[in-house]
Design a protein around this motif. Structure first.
Motif, PDB file in Angstrom:
ATOM      1  N   UNK A 139     -22.095   1.223  15.354  1.00 26.36           N
ATOM      2  CA  UNK A 139     -20.857   0.808  16.025  1.00 26.36           C
ATOM      3  C   UNK A 139     -19.882   1.101  14.676  1.00 26.36           C
ATOM      4  N   UNK A 140     -18.324   1.856  15.111  1.00 25.85           N
ATOM      5  CA  UNK A 140     -17.966   1.495  13.656  1.00 25.85           C
ATOM      6  C   UNK A 140     -16.109   2.098  14.145  1.00 25.85           C
ATOM      7  N   UNK A 141     -14.913   1.621  13.200  1.00 22.47           N
ATOM      8  CA  UNK A 141     -14.247   1.795  13.746  1.00 22.47           C
ATOM      9  C   UNK A 141     -13.097   1.788  12.666  1.00 22.47           C
ATOM     10  N   UNK A 142     -11.997   2.603  12.528  1.00 22.78           N
ATOM     11  CA  UNK A 142     -11.113   2.834  11.387  1.00 22.78           C
ATOM     12  C   UNK A 142      -9.571   2.189  11.760  1.00 22.78           C
ATOM     13  N   UNK A 143      -9.561   0.663  11.101  1.00 18.17           N
ATOM     14  CA  UNK A 143      -7.712   0.095  11.348  1.00 18.17           C
ATOM     15  C   UNK A 143      -7.195   0.603   9.903  1.00 18.17           C
ATOM     16  N   UNK A 144      -6.127   1.407  10.844  1.00 18.83           N
ATOM     17  CA  UNK A 144      -4.956   2.001  10.120  1.00 18.83           C
ATOM     18  C   UNK A 144      -4.025   0.416   9.611  1.00 18.83           C
ATOM     19  N   UNK A 145      -3.549   0.582   8.467  1.00 12.84           N
ATOM     20  CA  UNK A 145      -2.583  -0.082   7.941  1.00 12.84           C
ATOM     21  C   UNK A 145      -1.756   0.268   8.888  1.00 12.84           C
ATOM     22  N   UNK A 146      -0.206  -0.672   8.876  1.00 14.17           N
ATOM     23  CA  UNK A 146       0.943  -0.353   9.621  1.00 14.17           C
ATOM     24  C   UNK A 146       1.555  -0.640   8.964  1.00 14.17           C
ATOM     25  N   UNK A 147       1.304  -1.568   7.164  1.00  8.01           N
ATOM     26  CA  UNK A 147       2.782  -2.283   6.841  1.00  8.01           C
ATOM     27  C   UNK A 147       1.824  -2.177   5.574  1.00  8.01           C
ATOM     28  N   UNK A 148       2.897  -2.182   4.212  1.00  3.42           N
ATOM     29  CA  UNK A 148       2.190  -2.635   3.000  1.00  3.42           C
ATOM     30  C   UNK A 148       2.515  -4.045   2.513  1.00  3.42           C
ATOM     31  N   UNK A 149       1.279  -4.877   2.177  1.00  2.00           N
ATOM     32  CA  UNK A 149       1.967  -6.514   2.140  1.00  2.00           C
ATOM     33  C   UNK A 149       1.006  -6.955   0.809  1.00  2.00           C
ATOM     34  N   UNK A 150       2.123  -7.167   0.074  1.00  5.18           N
ATOM     35  CA  UNK A 150       1.730  -7.880  -1.237  1.00  5.18           C
ATOM     36  C   UNK A 150       1.145  -8.486  -1.452  1.00  5.18           C
ATOM     37  N   UNK A 151       0.460  -7.407  -3.089  1.00  5.12           N
ATOM     38  CA  UNK A 151      -0.994  -7.494  -3.331  1.00  5.12           C
ATOM     39  C   UNK A 151      -0.384  -7.823  -5.078  1.00  5.12           C
ATOM     40  N   UNK A 152      -0.858  -9.548  -5.598  1.00  2.97           N
ATOM     41  CA  UNK A 152      -0.773  -9.685  -6.799  1.00  2.97           C
ATOM     42  C   UNK A 152      -2.263 -11.269  -7.020  1.00  2.97           C
ATOM     43  N   UNK A 153      -2.695 -10.761  -7.970  1.00  2.41           N
ATOM     44  CA  UNK A 153      -3.695 -11.417  -8.178  1.00  2.41           C
ATOM     45  C   UNK A 153      -3.365 -12.903  -8.533  1.00  2.41           C
ATOM     46  N   UNK A 154      -4.040 -13.666  -8.931  1.00  3.04           N
ATOM     47  CA  UNK A 154      -3.491 -14.647  -9.355  1.00  3.04           C
ATOM     48  C   UNK A 154      -2.579 -14.788 -11.046  1.00  3.04           C
ATOM     49  N   UNK A 155      -1.586 -15.914 -10.679  1.00  2.00           N
ATOM     50  CA  UNK A 155      -0.501 -15.909 -12.122  1.00  2.00           C
ATOM     51  C   UNK A 155      -0.756 -17.075 -12.749  1.00  2.00           C
ATOM     52  N   UNK A 156      -0.525 -17.122 -13.997  1.00  2.00           N
ATOM     53  CA  UNK A 156      -0.195 -18.459 -14.514  1.00  2.00           C
ATOM     54  C   UNK A 156       1.306 -18.890 -15.277  1.00  2.00           C
ATOM     55  N   UNK A 157       0.952 -19.763 -15.607  1.00  2.45           N
ATOM     56  CA  UNK A 157       2.446 -20.452 -16.404  1.00  2.45           C
ATOM     57  C   UNK A 157       1.910 -20.202 -18.165  1.00  2.45           C
ATOM     58  N   UNK A 158       3.289 -19.839 -18.967  1.00  5.13           N
ATOM     59  CA  UNK A 158       2.269 -19.391 -20.349  1.00  5.13           C
ATOM     60  C   UNK A 158       2.493 -20.626 -21.065  1.00  5.13           C
TER      61      UNK A 158
END
Length: 158
Positions: A139-158
């Motif tokens: 079986x399979x399905x397609x789930x369409x995005x309905x909004x953009x979520x903020x995508x960021x990786x890990x952030x470090x402080x200097x």
């Protein structure tokens, strides 16, 4: 092991390289180093695995690719690695991975992201996947995005 300069370099680049003609020179000026030192350190950080990659991340919405469908597939466990490798090799699949099922509500164990300018374009690409996968897909399905979520990786402080 990261030293203080490595941490400053990562902090200065983790949101992206400067959008200038000579980004490594701009980083060098910002950090008080020479450009060759910036390039050498980034290469070492890549080799050591401290950073995974340096590359462009296009904003596919700004480029007109606004239909985004996560296709989900119910594949026999003994076949999912092989099927996943074949699906992930398709040039229109941006990422493909295995996830655990959550029965009885969620039988899907293979996920493959497909982008297009329209939902019909995404559905056509998913149909290509279905042909490739054949009877291995129960079986399979397609789930369409309905909004953009903020995508960021890990952030470090200097």
């Amino acid at each position: 092991m990261l030293d203080a300069i490595d941490r400053k370099l990562i902090a200065a680049t983790q949101a992206g390289l400067p959008l200038v003609a000579e980004p490594y020179r701009a980083l060098a000026d910002e950090l008080g180093l020479d450009e060759a030192e910036i390039v050498r350190r980034l290469a070492r950080l890549l080799d050591d695995g401290a950073i995974r990659r340096i590359g462009a991340i296009p904003n596919h919405y700004a480029l007109g690719t606004t239909a985004n469908g996560m296709s989900v597939w119910d594949i026999a466990d003994e076949a999912v690695a092989d099927v996943g490798a074949r699906v992930g090799a398709l040039d229109f699949v941006t990422h493909c991975y295995e996830r655990p099922r959550h029965l009885p509500l969620w039988p899907y164990n293979l996920f493959a992201m497909v982008h297009g300018r329209t939902r019909d374009e995404v559905r056509a690409k998913v149909a290509e996947i279905a042909v490739l996968v054949g009877p291995a897909a129960r079986a399979h399905e397609v789930l369409f995005s309905t909004r953009i979520l903020k995508k960021t990786g890990l952030r470090i402080a200097a």
